[in-house]
Write a protein that holds these residues in place. Structure first.
Motif, short mmCIF file in Angstrom:
data_model
loop_
_atom_site.label_atom_id
_atom_site.label_comp_id
_atom_site.label_asym_id
_atom_site.label_seq_id
_atom_site.Cartn_x
_atom_site.Cartn_y
_atom_site.Cartn_z
N ALA A 21 -14.66 -37.28 96.19
CA ALA A 21 -13.67 -36.78 95.24
C ALA A 21 -13.96 -37.33 93.84
O ALA A 21 -13.90 -36.60 92.85
N TYR A 24 -16.87 -35.50 92.18
CA TYR A 24 -16.45 -34.21 91.64
C TYR A 24 -15.63 -34.40 90.38
O TYR A 24 -15.86 -33.75 89.36
N LEU A 25 -14.66 -35.30 90.44
CA LEU A 25 -13.77 -35.51 89.30
C LEU A 25 -14.50 -36.04 88.07
O LEU A 25 -14.03 -35.87 86.95
N GLN A 100 -6.78 -29.00 91.40
CA GLN A 100 -8.17 -29.33 91.70
C GLN A 100 -8.28 -29.82 93.13
O GLN A 100 -7.62 -30.80 93.50
N ALA A 102 -10.18 -31.96 94.98
CA ALA A 102 -11.16 -33.00 94.68
C ALA A 102 -12.12 -33.21 95.85
O ALA A 102 -13.28 -33.54 95.65
#
Length: 129
Positions: A21, A24-25, A100, A102
């Motif tokens: 996560a 991605y973030l 989102q 994540a």
């Protein structure tokens, strides 16, 4: 063992889901924001949301069944293996910012292909300022 139409979910996200996560973030937020979000995700309660609603709120396309990651998760579902809950950052209705996902996009898609009304366990937190 579960039927091929039942999606089983674990009680807690897998530990490796949090770094995934964060990775991605990192495309969307600063390191400080990511640290806050991941810490919040680890403490957030699990809520249940439908696969179709998670896709709608995230504005993401449903990935095809032949996507390698979706296919892998569909095989897990068919074998009755538990999937890891989803990690998400809440969107903002007032500004039009989408939620989102994540971590867990492929799991949401596999779940949708199995049954769009599947209740998926999700840890969801607000975005940081």
């Amino acid at each position: 063992m579960a039927s091929s139409n039942e999606v089983l979910w674990g009680d807690e996200p897998d530990e490796h889901d949090y770094p995934a996560a964060a990775d991605y973030l990192a495309l969307l937020a600063t390191a400080e924001q990511i640290s806050e979000i991941v810490a919040a995700l680890k403490q957030a309660p699990i809520v249940r949301k439908k696969a179709k609603d998670l896709l709608r709120a995230s504005c993401l396309q449903l990935l095809p069944v032949d996507n390698p990651h979706v296919s892998r998760d569909l095989k897990k579902i068919k074998k009755g293996q538990r999937l890891s809950p989803i990690l998400a950052v809440r969107g903002d209705l007032n500004t039009g910012v989408a939620m989102q996902i994540a971590d867990g996009y492929h799991r949401v898609c596999a779940s949708y292909w199995t049954d769009e009304n599947t209740d998926i366990p999700v840890r969801i937190v607000p975005a940081t300022k």
